[in-house]
Design an enzyme around this catalytic site. Sequence first.
Site, PDB file in Angstrom:
ATOM      1  N   ARG A  41       3.723   2.474   2.847  1.00  0.00           N
ATOM      2  CA  ARG A  41       4.649   1.607   3.674  1.00  0.00           C
ATOM      3  C   ARG A  41       6.192   1.860   3.555  1.00  0.00           C
ATOM      4  NH1 ARG A  41       0.021   0.940   6.477  1.00  0.00           N
ATOM      5  NH2 ARG A  41      -1.370  -0.389   5.095  1.00  0.00           N
ATOM      6  N   ARG A  70      -7.565  10.596   2.625  1.00  0.00           N
ATOM      7  CA  ARG A  70      -6.831   9.551   1.488  1.00  0.00           C
ATOM      8  C   ARG A  70      -7.559   9.666   0.132  1.00  0.00           C
ATOM      9  NH1 ARG A  70      -7.384   3.833   4.477  1.00  0.00           N
ATOM     10  NH2 ARG A  70      -6.399   3.192   2.396  1.00  0.00           N
ATOM     11  N   ASP A 110     -10.906  -6.420   0.480  1.00  0.00           N
ATOM     12  CA  ASP A 110      -9.744  -5.799   1.635  1.00  0.00           C
ATOM     13  C   ASP A 110      -9.207  -6.932   2.488  1.00  0.00           C
ATOM     14  OD1 ASP A 110      -8.543  -3.869   2.856  1.00  0.00           O
ATOM     15  OD2 ASP A 110     -10.120  -2.559   2.884  1.00  0.00           O
ATOM     16  N   LYS A 126      -9.190   1.176  -5.324  1.00  0.00           N
ATOM     17  CA  LYS A 126      -9.976   0.906  -4.184  1.00  0.00           C
ATOM     18  C   LYS A 126     -10.948   2.145  -3.740  1.00  0.00           C
ATOM     19  CE  LYS A 126      -5.804   1.502  -1.155  1.00  0.00           C
ATOM     20  NZ  LYS A 126      -4.969   0.981  -0.319  1.00  0.00           N
ATOM     21  N   HIS A 127     -11.748   1.873  -3.043  1.00  0.00           N
ATOM     22  CA  HIS A 127     -12.225   0.740  -2.350  1.00  0.00           C
ATOM     23  C   HIS A 127     -13.643   0.118  -2.922  1.00  0.00           C
ATOM     24  CE1 HIS A 127      -9.422   2.426   0.694  1.00  0.00           C
ATOM     25  NE2 HIS A 127      -9.420   0.991   1.010  1.00  0.00           N
ATOM     26  N   HIS A 184     -11.632  -1.258   9.809  1.00  0.00           N
ATOM     27  CA  HIS A 184     -10.736  -1.750  10.654  1.00  0.00           C
ATOM     28  C   HIS A 184     -11.258  -2.273  11.960  1.00  0.00           C
ATOM     29  CE1 HIS A 184      -7.796   0.192   7.673  1.00  0.00           C
ATOM     30  NE2 HIS A 184      -7.046  -1.085   8.036  1.00  0.00           N
ATOM     31  N   ASP A 234       0.848  -1.144   0.103  1.00  0.00           N
ATOM     32  CA  ASP A 234      -0.018  -0.102  -0.050  1.00  0.00           C
ATOM     33  C   ASP A 234       0.967   1.301  -0.050  1.00  0.00           C
ATOM     34  OD1 ASP A 234      -2.906  -0.912   0.560  1.00  0.00           O
ATOM     35  OD2 ASP A 234      -1.810  -2.027   2.056  1.00  0.00           O
TER      36      ASP A 234
END
Length: 335
Positions: A85, A144, A259, A174-175, A187, A77
């Site tokens: 990351r 985002r 996901d 995404k998403h 999450h 990601d």
Amino acid sequence: MTPHASEARLAGCRLMAGFNGTRLDADLKYLIRDLGVSGIILFKRNICDPEQVRRLVRSAQDFAVSCGRDRLFVAVDQEGGEVARLKSPFFTEFSGNPHIQNAADARRFAETTSLELKSVGINMNMAPVLDVVPAGIDGVMTNRSFGSDPVRVSALGRAVISRFQEKGVLSVAKHFPGMGRAVKDPHVDPIHLPVLRSKMETSDLVPFKDAVETGVSGIMLSHLVYTQIDPDWPASLSGIIARDLLRERMGFDGLVITDDLDMGAVDGRYSIETLADRILEAQIDVALVCHRIEKMGGLFDAIRKSLEGSAALRASATVCHQRITRIKDAFFRPA
């Protein structure tokens, strides 16, 4: 090839795994050799510096080939902004989608990022985010997203997708079908959105329709329940959304990816057997499990058993395997 081995291969290719560690260890070998996963995904916990990542990816790819497995999708990601990351000082950090002003900015981000990913062997980026965040909503995707205008989100998304794939990195948008309206975090919590399908057609779905036309390699499904489309299942487990809407109505023939199934919106709320059956019924290509290796093994076993018990599911799984193989063959074919 025996029927059992074939069913095992059909099951393994439906999985993409996260793992712990920074080198090819016993757990990663198990995922590649014993489960035959189609890909791996890297997180901060797997990353030290460019040379370490390069060694990790090269050793994983070499091991896959030595086991008679296909070469791996290696994903990350790297959206820019708060989800990236790969960090400085080794990699370029960008301010993120809300700060991209125009297509030139989008192409610059994608070009720099794709070159850096390729330099360490990463061949798939879980980006761009195509979620449209309506004006006035302070939601989980606000920092985002490209913004509230679906035409602008679409244009910037197309620029990112095109440049990534021109530079040899598979792009996963995404998403789907859009989670810009979410104010809770999947999450942690299950989320139900009552937005009308007609409203989504003129907003949330616009960037994804254009991404399909642009030839995006993959589309990731959200974990939200869109109650006006499928009141029973989150998009990541919904045949109505993944198969009927995305595949059949929108004509998408790339990779459909869930996901992370370790996220709170689904983790612990459905049995492993239910997850396997929903993935197969919805004709989802790749189930993403980012944290728990034992869950990946259980999902592999459940998918294989379902395939052994149903000729129809096995036929559908063969189509998914052919799609994954086609995309890998095209990507890994020598120039």
